[in-house]
Structures are given as structure tokens and as C-alpha cells.
Design a protein around this motif. Structure first.
Motif, PDB file in Angstrom:
ATOM      1  N   THR A 221     -12.611  -4.207   1.267  1.00 18.43           N
ATOM      2  CA  THR A 221     -12.126  -5.331   2.070  1.00 18.43           C
ATOM      3  C   THR A 221     -10.934  -4.865   2.908  1.00 18.43           C
ATOM      4  O   THR A 221     -10.361  -3.796   2.685  1.00 18.43           O
ATOM      5  N   CYS A 222     -10.554  -5.723   3.854  1.00 13.76           N
ATOM      6  CA  CYS A 222      -9.371  -5.417   4.673  1.00 13.76           C
ATOM      7  C   CYS A 222      -8.158  -5.238   3.771  1.00 13.76           C
ATOM      8  O   CYS A 222      -7.370  -4.301   3.936  1.00 13.76           O
ATOM      9  N   TYR A 223      -8.032  -6.141   2.822  1.00  5.25           N
ATOM     10  CA  TYR A 223      -6.897  -6.088   1.904  1.00  5.25           C
ATOM     11  C   TYR A 223      -6.864  -4.749   1.168  1.00  5.25           C
ATOM     12  O   TYR A 223      -5.836  -4.072   1.104  1.00  5.25           O
ATOM     13  N   GLN A 224      -8.029  -4.357   0.631  1.00  2.00           N
ATOM     14  CA  GLN A 224      -8.101  -3.095  -0.133  1.00  2.00           C
ATOM     15  C   GLN A 224      -7.792  -1.883   0.750  1.00  2.00           C
ATOM     16  O   GLN A 224      -7.125  -0.945   0.318  1.00  2.00           O
ATOM     17  N   ASN A 225      -8.276  -1.927   1.985  1.00  2.00           N
ATOM     18  CA  ASN A 225      -8.001  -0.818   2.903  1.00  2.00           C
ATOM     19  C   ASN A 225      -6.508  -0.630   3.126  1.00  2.00           C
ATOM     20  O   ASN A 225      -6.019   0.496   3.150  1.00  2.00           O
ATOM     21  N   VAL A 226      -5.799  -1.736   3.284  1.00  2.00           N
ATOM     22  CA  VAL A 226      -4.368  -1.641   3.566  1.00  2.00           C
ATOM     23  C   VAL A 226      -3.580  -1.340   2.286  1.00  2.00           C
ATOM     24  O   VAL A 226      -2.493  -0.767   2.327  1.00  2.00           O
ATOM     25  N   ALA A 227      -4.174  -1.697   1.141  1.00  2.00           N
ATOM     26  CA  ALA A 227      -3.502  -1.442  -0.139  1.00  2.00           C
ATOM     27  C   ALA A 227      -3.452   0.050  -0.469  1.00  2.00           C
ATOM     28  O   ALA A 227      -2.523   0.523  -1.127  1.00  2.00           O
ATOM     29  N   LEU A 228      -4.438   0.776   0.022  1.00  3.22           N
ATOM     30  CA  LEU A 228      -4.604   2.181  -0.369  1.00  3.22           C
ATOM     31  C   LEU A 228      -3.356   3.054  -0.202  1.00  3.22           C
ATOM     32  O   LEU A 228      -2.932   3.727  -1.156  1.00  3.22           O
ATOM     33  N   PRO A 229      -2.733   3.059   0.976  1.00  2.00           N
ATOM     34  CA  PRO A 229      -1.551   3.925   1.130  1.00  2.00           C
ATOM     35  C   PRO A 229      -0.395   3.520   0.215  1.00  2.00           C
ATOM     36  O   PRO A 229       0.393   4.377  -0.180  1.00  2.00           O
ATOM     37  N   LEU A 230      -0.325   2.246  -0.140  1.00  2.00           N
ATOM     38  CA  LEU A 230       0.748   1.807  -1.047  1.00  2.00           C
ATOM     39  C   LEU A 230       0.499   2.336  -2.451  1.00  2.00           C
ATOM     40  O   LEU A 230       1.430   2.707  -3.166  1.00  2.00           O
ATOM     41  N   GLU A 231      -0.781   2.379  -2.831  1.00  2.00           N
ATOM     42  CA  GLU A 231      -1.128   2.943  -4.140  1.00  2.00           C
ATOM     43  C   GLU A 231      -0.787   4.427  -4.153  1.00  2.00           C
ATOM     44  O   GLU A 231      -0.174   4.930  -5.093  1.00  2.00           O
ATOM     45  N   ILE A 232      -1.152   5.107  -3.076  1.00  2.00           N
ATOM     46  CA  ILE A 232      -0.862   6.553  -2.992  1.00  2.00           C
ATOM     47  C   ILE A 232       0.643   6.794  -3.076  1.00  2.00           C
ATOM     48  O   ILE A 232       1.103   7.712  -3.735  1.00  2.00           O
ATOM     49  N   ASN A 233       1.414   5.918  -2.416  1.00  2.00           N
ATOM     50  CA  ASN A 233       2.876   6.085  -2.405  1.00  2.00           C
ATOM     51  C   ASN A 233       3.561   5.481  -3.629  1.00  2.00           C
ATOM     52  O   ASN A 233       4.787   5.443  -3.687  1.00  2.00           O
ATOM     53  N   LYS A 234       2.751   4.982  -4.532  1.00  2.00           N
ATOM     54  CA  LYS A 234       3.285   4.392  -5.772  1.00  2.00           C
ATOM     55  C   LYS A 234       4.309   3.290  -5.522  1.00  2.00           C
ATOM     56  O   LYS A 234       5.342   3.195  -6.201  1.00  2.00           O
ATOM     57  N   VAL A 235       4.029   2.470  -4.527  1.00  2.00           N
ATOM     58  CA  VAL A 235       4.875   1.292  -4.291  1.00  2.00           C
ATOM     59  C   VAL A 235       4.618   0.317  -5.436  1.00  2.00           C
ATOM     60  O   VAL A 235       3.454   0.080  -5.791  1.00  2.00           O
ATOM     61  N   PRO A 236       5.662  -0.232  -6.041  1.00  2.00           N
ATOM     62  CA  PRO A 236       5.460  -1.136  -7.179  1.00  2.00           C
ATOM     63  C   PRO A 236       4.497  -2.273  -6.829  1.00  2.00           C
ATOM     64  O   PRO A 236       4.566  -2.828  -5.734  1.00  2.00           O
ATOM     65  N   ALA A 237       3.630  -2.601  -7.790  1.00  2.00           N
ATOM     66  CA  ALA A 237       2.604  -3.610  -7.552  1.00  2.00           C
ATOM     67  C   ALA A 237       3.209  -4.924  -7.062  1.00  2.00           C
ATOM     68  O   ALA A 237       2.622  -5.623  -6.235  1.00  2.00           O
ATOM     69  N   SER A 238       4.406  -5.245  -7.550  1.00  2.00           N
ATOM     70  CA  SER A 238       5.027  -6.524  -7.201  1.00  2.00           C
ATOM     71  C   SER A 238       5.360  -6.619  -5.713  1.00  2.00           C
ATOM     72  O   SER A 238       5.484  -7.708  -5.171  1.00  2.00           O
ATOM     73  N   GLN A 239       5.500  -5.467  -5.048  1.00  2.00           N
ATOM     74  CA  GLN A 239       5.849  -5.499  -3.619  1.00  2.00           C
ATOM     75  C   GLN A 239       4.631  -5.397  -2.709  1.00  2.00           C
ATOM     76  O   GLN A 239       4.734  -5.611  -1.504  1.00  2.00           O
ATOM     77  N   ARG A 240       3.504  -5.043  -3.322  1.00  2.00           N
ATOM     78  CA  ARG A 240       2.369  -4.681  -2.471  1.00  2.00           C
ATOM     79  C   ARG A 240       1.825  -5.846  -1.657  1.00  2.00           C
ATOM     80  O   ARG A 240       1.627  -5.736  -0.463  1.00  2.00           O
ATOM     81  N   LYS A 241       1.601  -6.970  -2.355  1.00  2.00           N
ATOM     82  CA  LYS A 241       0.898  -8.076  -1.700  1.00  2.00           C
ATOM     83  C   LYS A 241       1.613  -8.489  -0.408  1.00  2.00           C
ATOM     84  O   LYS A 241       0.989  -8.625   0.645  1.00  2.00           O
ATOM     85  N   GLN A 242       2.931  -8.683  -0.504  1.00  2.00           N
ATOM     86  CA  GLN A 242       3.682  -9.141   0.650  1.00  2.00           C
ATOM     87  C   GLN A 242       3.585  -8.143   1.806  1.00  2.00           C
ATOM     88  O   GLN A 242       3.421  -8.509   2.963  1.00  2.00           O
ATOM     89  N   ARG A 243       3.655  -6.869   1.458  1.00  2.00           N
ATOM     90  CA  ARG A 243       3.603  -5.847   2.510  1.00  2.00           C
ATOM     91  C   ARG A 243       2.219  -5.773   3.150  1.00  2.00           C
ATOM     92  O   ARG A 243       2.095  -5.582   4.360  1.00  2.00           O
ATOM     93  N   ILE A 244       1.187  -5.949   2.344  1.00  2.00           N
ATOM     94  CA  ILE A 244      -0.182  -5.900   2.877  1.00  2.00           C
ATOM     95  C   ILE A 244      -0.408  -7.089   3.814  1.00  2.00           C
ATOM     96  O   ILE A 244      -0.906  -6.933   4.935  1.00  2.00           O
ATOM     97  N   LEU A 245       0.007  -8.270   3.360  1.00  2.00           N
ATOM     98  CA  LEU A 245      -0.206  -9.460   4.191  1.00  2.00           C
ATOM     99  C   LEU A 245       0.614  -9.371   5.470  1.00  2.00           C
ATOM    100  O   LEU A 245       0.162  -9.761   6.555  1.00  2.00           O
ATOM    101  N   ASN A 246       1.794  -8.821   5.363  1.00  2.00           N
ATOM    102  CA  ASN A 246       2.654  -8.652   6.532  1.00  2.00           C
ATOM    103  C   ASN A 246       2.025  -7.685   7.538  1.00  2.00           C
ATOM    104  O   ASN A 246       2.001  -7.947   8.747  1.00  2.00           O
ATOM    105  N   ALA A 247       1.473  -6.579   7.035  1.00  2.00           N
ATOM    106  CA  ALA A 247       0.836  -5.598   7.934  1.00  2.00           C
ATOM    107  C   ALA A 247      -0.389  -6.218   8.601  1.00  2.00           C
ATOM    108  O   ALA A 247      -0.609  -6.045   9.807  1.00  2.00           O
ATOM    109  N   LEU A 248      -1.178  -6.954   7.828  1.00  2.00           N
ATOM    110  CA  LEU A 248      -2.365  -7.598   8.413  1.00  2.00           C
ATOM    111  C   LEU A 248      -1.960  -8.643   9.453  1.00  2.00           C
ATOM    112  O   LEU A 248      -2.623  -8.806  10.475  1.00  2.00           O
TER     113      LEU A 248
END
Ligand SMILES: Nc1ncnc2c1ncn2[C@@H]1O[C@H](COP(=O)(O)OP(=O)(O)O)[C@@H](O)[C@H]1O
Ligand SMILES: [Mg+2]
Length: 227
Positions: free
Chosen positions: A99-126
Motif C-alpha cells: 500500500t501507499c502507507y507501507q511504501n512510505v513506511a519502509l525507509p523509516l523501518e530501515i532507519n529504525k525510527v521509533p514506531a511511535s513516530q512513524r504514523k505521523q511522519r508517513i501521513l505528513n509525507a503523503l
């Protein structure tokens, strides 16, 4: 600074050597919009890959944001790239079955961004690329322009200092391409992200602060505010 010190890149072996980049020296600010312009086969993509650490020069050094890429091992290079740089290519490179969400999540997972910050950053980027409401759509269902916007969201979600884009409108019709270009320039304005864009479109090049003209693997001409 984005600095190339006498870099060359050759492909092939002894009797069949092709020199794609042939002794390029550049010293460019890392806060501007920079176009790399030239005919097909002139060495633009190779140069961008060398600057972005996707490839290593045969000779010479690349120093970018104070990192001497020549001195980094593969692991350090991967880490540096995923933190400080964002890449956008001509052929969108999104994961079609995610999904779009999963695609944008990928680099955050690679960079080990804490899960708690991911959602907001993904939605912001989208949101920045105008894909709100498409979070759950599979990437393969998107139009070409949407796919490229998704690729841009994925490139910016890590808040890179520099975006490197290789003919990002090459596979888009001109109206859609114009929108993608406007988006990249707007991101530069609003986020302060430097933009290095490979293009053979002179209209796009004219919008950039600096133009580097490449011919036969060398810098043919440099235009703009090189300070
Ligand atoms: N991986 C490779 N192996 C062999 N030759 C290559 C490779 N990549 C690029 N080249 C050659 O290097 C030259 C420059 O290519 P490229 O940097 O892709 O040019 P541009 O992006 O300006 O079209 C071309 O002649 C191309 O065929
Ligand atoms: Mg190319």
C-alpha cells in the motif's frame, strides 16, 4: 557542500573500457536547486549515482555534507544515504503490491525510527505529495503521476537534506510531469531540501539556481549562483 574532486567512472575491461564520467570537479552548495543537464549518454545518471553514493568512482573523491564517501565502507554508506539523501528515479520504483502507507513506511523501518513516530511522519509525507486518502491503496493501482508522488513521499519521509532526482518526469506526460516538478520545487522551498535534478528539459533546468552542463562525461559549462 557537494564536492566532486576529479571523479571518473569507467565501465568494462581492458580492451573495452567505457568512461562515463571523465574527470569532473564540482563544488556546489547543498542548499540550492541544481540541474544536471546534457544529452542522453553524456554521463548524467552516472554522475548523480556517484554524488549520491549509489556507485563508487573509479578515481577521485566525493565529499557531500562533510562526508567523504570514498572513506565510508558499504554499511556506513548505506546508513548515510538512507539518513541524509532521498532518491527519485525515472521509473518510479515503488513496491507495487504494497500500500501507499507501507511504501512510505519502509525507509523509516530501515532507519529504525521509533514506531511511535512513524504514523505521523508517513501521513505528513503523503499529505505533502497530495496523496491523502490513498493510504490503503496498493501502489500498482495508482496512475503514473501518483506513483511518482508516492516515490517522492518515500524519499522525503526521512527528512533528507538533499533530494537527488534522475529525470523524474521522463515517464510522465507533460502536464503530470509539470506537477511533479512543481512539487519538488515546493518541497525545496518549504522544507529547505536541496534538489539535484538530472534533466534534459531546459525549462526545468532554467528554474534551478545552478545548471551543470555535462558533455562526454565532463563539465561543459556551469551556470548560476555557485557560492
Ligand atoms: N553499468 C554500465 N555498464 C556499462 N556502461 C554503462 C553503464 N552505465 C552507463 N554506461 C554508459 O556510460 C555512458 C553514460 O551513461 P549515463 O550516465 O547513463 O548517461 P545519461 O544519464 O546522461 O544518459 C553511456 O554510454 C552508457 O552506455
Ligand atoms: Mg540517465
Amino acid at each position: 557542500m557537494i564536492e566532486a574532486r576529479n571523479i571518473s567512472k569507467s565501465y568494462g575491461k581492458k580492451n573495452n573500457i567505457m568512461t562515463a564520467v571523465n574527470g569532473i570537479n564540482l563544488k556546489l552548495p547543498d542548499t540550492k536547486t541544481i540541474a544536471i543537464v546534457g544529452k542522453s549518454g553524456s554521463g548524467k545518471s552516472t554522475l548523480l549515482h556517484l554524488i549520491g553514493g549509489l556507485d563508487r568512482p573509479t578515481t577521485g573523491e566525493v565529499i557531500i555534507l562533510k562526508h567523504n564517501l570514498t572513506k565510508l565502507n558499504k554499511k556506513e554508506m548505506d546508513k548515510y544515504r538512507s539518513q541524509d539523501l532521498g532518491f527519485v528515479f525515472q521509473s518510479f520504483f515503488v513496491e507495487p503490491n504494497q500500500t501507499c502507507y507501507q511504501n512510505v513506511a519502509l525507509p523509516l523501518e530501515i532507519n529504525k525510527v521509533p514506531a511511535s513516530q512513524r504514523k505521523q511522519r508517513i501521513l505528513n509525507a503523503l499529505a505533502q505529495v497530495d496523496l491523502v486518502g490513498k493510504e490503503k491503496n496498493k501502489a500498482r493501482t495508482l496512475s503514473g503521476g501518483e506513483k511518482q508522488r508516492l516515490a517522492i513521499a518515500r524519499a522525503i519521509v526521512t527528512e533528507p537534506k538533499i533530494i537527488l532526482a534522475d529525470e523524474p518526469t521522463g515517464n510522465l506526460d507533460s502536464a503530470t510531469g509539470d506537477k511533479v516538478i512543481d512539487l519538488l520545487f515546493n518541497l525545496h522551498k518549504s522544507n529547505g531540501t536541496a534538489l539535484v535534478i538530472v534533466t534534459h528539459d531546459l525549462d526545468i533546468a532554467k528554474r534551478c539556481d545552478i545548471r551543470v552542463y555535462i558533455k562526454d562525461g565532463q563539465v561543459d559549462k556551469l551556470e548560476g549562483a555557485v557560492k
